[in-house]
Design a protein around this motif. Structure first.
Motif, PDB file in Angstrom:
ATOM      1  N   ALA A 283       0.855  -1.180   0.000  1.00  0.00           N
ATOM      2  CA  ALA A 283       0.000   0.000   0.000  1.00  0.00           C
ATOM      3  C   ALA A 283       0.891   1.229   0.000  1.00  0.00           C
ATOM      4  N   LYS A 284       0.511   2.232  -0.758  1.00  0.00           N
ATOM      5  CA  LYS A 284       1.295   3.453  -0.771  1.00  0.00           C
ATOM      6  C   LYS A 284       1.327   4.067   0.617  1.00  0.00           C
ATOM      7  N   ASN A 285       0.167   4.146   1.251  1.00  0.00           N
ATOM      8  CA  ASN A 285       0.067   4.690   2.606  1.00  0.00           C
ATOM      9  C   ASN A 285      -0.751   3.732   3.452  1.00  0.00           C
ATOM     10  N   ALA A 286      -0.203   3.338   4.595  1.00  0.00           N
ATOM     11  CA  ALA A 286      -0.973   2.467   5.479  1.00  0.00           C
ATOM     12  C   ALA A 286      -2.203   3.194   6.006  1.00  0.00           C
ATOM     13  N   VAL A 287      -1.993   4.424   6.509  1.00  0.00           N
ATOM     14  CA  VAL A 287      -3.076   5.221   7.073  1.00  0.00           C
ATOM     15  C   VAL A 287      -3.019   6.606   6.446  1.00  0.00           C
ATOM     16  N   VAL A 288      -4.172   7.120   6.069  1.00  0.00           N
ATOM     17  CA  VAL A 288      -4.248   8.421   5.411  1.00  0.00           C
ATOM     18  C   VAL A 288      -5.188   9.323   6.214  1.00  0.00           C
ATOM     19  N   PHE A 289      -4.727  10.537   6.476  1.00  0.00           N
ATOM     20  CA  PHE A 289      -5.548  11.547   7.155  1.00  0.00           C
ATOM     21  C   PHE A 289      -5.673  12.764   6.251  1.00  0.00           C
ATOM     22  N   SER A 290      -6.890  13.283   6.141  1.00  0.00           N
ATOM     23  CA  SER A 290      -7.082  14.533   5.410  1.00  0.00           C
ATOM     24  C   SER A 290      -8.176  15.335   6.085  1.00  0.00           C
ATOM     25  N   ALA A 291      -8.141  16.639   5.887  1.00  0.00           N
ATOM     26  CA  ALA A 291      -9.148  17.536   6.445  1.00  0.00           C
ATOM     27  C   ALA A 291      -9.245  18.749   5.539  1.00  0.00           C
ATOM     28  N   ALA A 292     -10.376  19.417   5.593  1.00  0.00           N
ATOM     29  CA  ALA A 292     -10.586  20.575   4.735  1.00  0.00           C
ATOM     30  C   ALA A 292     -11.329  21.660   5.493  1.00  0.00           C
ATOM     31  N   GLY A 293     -11.075  22.902   5.116  1.00  0.00           N
ATOM     32  CA  GLY A 293     -11.751  24.026   5.735  1.00  0.00           C
ATOM     33  C   GLY A 293     -11.467  24.121   7.218  1.00  0.00           C
ATOM     34  N   THR A 294     -12.525  24.327   7.989  1.00  0.00           N
ATOM     35  CA  THR A 294     -12.373  24.444   9.446  1.00  0.00           C
ATOM     36  C   THR A 294     -12.501  23.109  10.154  1.00  0.00           C
ATOM     37  N   PHE A 295     -12.722  22.034   9.414  1.00  0.00           N
ATOM     38  CA  PHE A 295     -12.929  20.726  10.038  1.00  0.00           C
ATOM     39  C   PHE A 295     -11.581  20.070  10.342  1.00  0.00           C
ATOM     40  N   VAL A 296     -11.571  19.258  11.391  1.00  0.00           N
ATOM     41  CA  VAL A 296     -10.315  18.666  11.850  1.00  0.00           C
ATOM     42  C   VAL A 296     -10.434  17.153  11.906  1.00  0.00           C
ATOM     43  N   VAL A 297      -9.338  16.486  11.596  1.00  0.00           N
ATOM     44  CA  VAL A 297      -9.173  15.070  11.834  1.00  0.00           C
ATOM     45  C   VAL A 297      -8.313  14.945  13.087  1.00  0.00           C
ATOM     46  N   ASP A 298      -8.437  13.857  13.781  1.00  0.00           N
ATOM     47  CA  ASP A 298      -7.751  13.637  15.064  1.00  0.00           C
ATOM     48  C   ASP A 298      -6.273  14.054  14.988  1.00  0.00           C
ATOM     49  N   ARG A 299      -5.861  14.972  15.860  1.00  0.00           N
ATOM     50  CA  ARG A 299      -4.461  15.413  15.882  1.00  0.00           C
ATOM     51  C   ARG A 299      -3.541  14.359  16.486  1.00  0.00           C
ATOM     52  N   PHE A 300      -4.083  13.505  17.371  1.00  0.00           N
ATOM     53  CA  PHE A 300      -3.259  12.532  18.068  1.00  0.00           C
ATOM     54  C   PHE A 300      -3.876  11.129  17.982  1.00  0.00           C
ATOM     55  N   PRO A 301      -4.008  10.595  16.780  1.00  0.00           N
ATOM     56  CA  PRO A 301      -4.526   9.221  16.649  1.00  0.00           C
ATOM     57  C   PRO A 301      -3.520   8.228  17.201  1.00  0.00           C
ATOM     58  N   ILE A 302      -4.015   7.083  17.643  1.00  0.00           N
ATOM     59  CA  ILE A 302      -3.152   6.026  18.176  1.00  0.00           C
ATOM     60  C   ILE A 302      -2.880   5.005  17.073  1.00  0.00           C
ATOM     61  N   LEU A 303      -1.602   4.769  16.769  1.00  0.00           N
ATOM     62  CA  LEU A 303      -1.182   3.740  15.812  1.00  0.00           C
ATOM     63  C   LEU A 303      -0.174   2.857  16.532  1.00  0.00           C
ATOM     64  N   GLN A 304      -0.610   1.694  16.949  1.00  0.00           N
ATOM     65  CA  GLN A 304       0.265   0.854  17.774  1.00  0.00           C
ATOM     66  C   GLN A 304       0.121  -0.620  17.397  1.00  0.00           C
ATOM     67  N   GLY A 305       1.269  -1.318  17.373  1.00  0.00           N
ATOM     68  CA  GLY A 305       1.280  -2.772  17.219  1.00  0.00           C
ATOM     69  C   GLY A 305       0.793  -3.277  15.885  1.00  0.00           C
ATOM     70  N   ASN A 306       0.890  -2.445  14.840  1.00  0.00           N
ATOM     71  CA  ASN A 306       0.393  -2.843  13.520  1.00  0.00           C
ATOM     72  C   ASN A 306       1.507  -3.436  12.664  1.00  0.00           C
TER      73      ASN A 306
END
Length: 454
Positions: free
Chosen positions: A354-377
């Motif tokens: 996979a090019k990216n295991a996990v992908v985050f995106s956001a637009a405008g004033t909306f937010v995606v989690d600033r501190f997501p947990i990625l562990q043991g993957n």
């Protein structure tokens, strides 16, 4: 059978519509084989068992209570075989196998086989307020391969034009096989799917295009989906395996536990094999997604996207995505129309590139989690652990060790001072192009107090 009967048993016979039967729907009436109708008075303690249903015009069995508190209560339907055939008055097939209307309590449908209707084998189509409660559907087969609709079975409550919901409550579908179409789950509360197999491999239903095998729709609360296996065959029109979506009210507290979901048909125009929208409190664990369509290019394993409601609390644990030909993104989170926060991905695996295991995106004033947990993957074959784009770029700092709110090790692409809030004693690994920097949170709990160590 209507309005008042109690303690009635119908057993040990066969029923079919003869050649003289007519389709009388145009007269406001319907031609069913067995009808239990509690419109003006309760109908209670009815048993239907050891019955064979042959060629039919309307529904094999139609079940209905009333809208003014009258109910069909304590009904048992066991050991029934429906081979509903093609009647001259219904050359495309009859209406439905078993039809649920409204006002139904305490019903068991078990040890059954349904094949032949043009509409759904199991059709929960509440037509007005009057909830359905404590229904168990177990040990049966529903074969929709001759049907004219993609919806093989529905497991539904009712929502009126004012978005007031009469839920299907405390009901369950267990040990059931569905062939040739989709299962819809609509407007439920406290319901369970367990050991259900849904498979389709037909190209003759146009409504299958871009439509999932399992659709969870409108408002569903405390829904458990356990050990549900899906197979979308190669001749099917492309579309997702699973979609969880709302219209006005959001799904809440959905558990997806186990199951193997396999596709050989492609994801459809949304380019996501699983599409989760507007759902808070989602736990998905131990599910295996197998992508066998041999496509390449822009495709996503599971996409999470809020449309009209914020999504809070997404936990993926032990989820495996197998894609030998690769994906552009394994787990994709997009806060494009609303916020998407409190994300945890633990013990998950991407077995293909996979090019990216996990992908985050956001637009405008909306937010995606600033501190997501990625562990043991296990993302060994992925080009990057995570990527962040649009307004999420430089604003997402996954916790790769430790706990949210406590001492943690985080990962990011920008210098942390003044940007990354953390507790004293935390560490931060900055990926700065080809260089790597290690930072130490020396003081405080805010975004200041970082010291560069390396």
């Amino acid at each position: 059978m209507a309005d008042g009967p109690s303690r009635v048993t119908l057993c040990d016979f066969s029923v079919e519509h003869g050649t003289g039967s007519t389709d009388i729907d145009h007269q406001g009436l319907q031609n069913h084989q067995i009808e239990l109708n509690a419109v003006n008075a309760d109908v209670t303690d009815v048993e239907i068992r050891n019955v064979f249903f042959g060629t039919c015009v309307g529904d094999g069995i139609r079940l209905a209570g009333g809208v003014n508190g009258t109910v069909l209560r304590n009904t048992t339907i066991q050991h029934v075989i429906m081979r509903l055939g093609k009647h001259p008055e219904a050359p495309d097939g009859c209406r439905s196998g078993v039809s649920f209307q409204k006002g139904i309590r305490d019903l068991l449908l078990s040890d059954f086989s349904i094949v032949g209707p043009k509409n759904s084998c199991l059709d929960m189509e509440p037509t007005a307020e009057g909830g359905i409660d404590n229904v168990t559907i177990t040990n049966g087969t529903m074969d929709n391969t001759q049907g004219k609709t993609w919806v093989a079975a529905s497991f539904d409550g009712f929502e009126n034009n004012g978005n007031v919901t009469s839920f299907l409550t405390h009901s369950r579908m267990v040990n059931v096989r569905i062939k040739g179409g989709q299962l819809q789950v609509v407007s439920t509360r406290g319901c369970t799917l367990d050991n259900v197999v849904i498979e389709a491999n037909r190209a003759d239903t146009a409504d299958a295009l871009n439509s999932p095998l399992l659709l969870v729709y409108r408002e569903n609360e405390d829904l458990a989906i356990r050990n549900v296996d899906l197979v979308r065959g190669a001749v099917c029109p492309p579309g997702p395996l699973v979609t969880v979506q709302h219209v006005v009210n959001s799904p809440k507290r959905v558990i997806i536990d186990g199951g193997t979901w396999t596709t050989r048909a492609g994801p459809g125009t949304e380019l996501s094999y699983v599409d989760i929208q507007d759902t808070s409190g989602l736990l998905m664990r131990g599910t295996r997604i197998r992508i066998e369509d041999a496509l390449t290019g822009e495709r996503r394993g599971i996409r999470f996207r809020p449309g009209q409601r914020d999504m809070v609390g997404i936990k993926l644990d032990g989820v495996t995505i197998e894609s030998p030909d690769g994906l552009s993104g394994g787990f994709v989170f997009g806060a494009i129309d609303r916020n998407l926060t409190n994300i945890a991905i633990t013990g998950c695996t991407l077995t293909g590139a996979a090019k990216n295991a996990v992908v985050f995106s956001a637009a405008g004033t909306f937010v995606v989690d600033r501190f997501p947990i990625l562990q043991g993957n296990d993302f060994d074959r992925c080009l990057t652990l995570f990527s962040a784009s649009q307004t999420a770029a430089g604003a997402v700092f996954p916790i790769i060790a430790g706990n949210r709110g406590g001492q943690a090790t985080m990962l990011g692409t920008v210098a942390p001072e003044g940007t990354v809030a953390a507790r004293q004693g935390s560490q931060y690994i900055r990926q700065n192009g080809d260089a790597t920097e290690l930072w130490w949170k020396a003081i405080g709990t805010g975004s200041s107090g970082w010291t560069k160590k390396i």
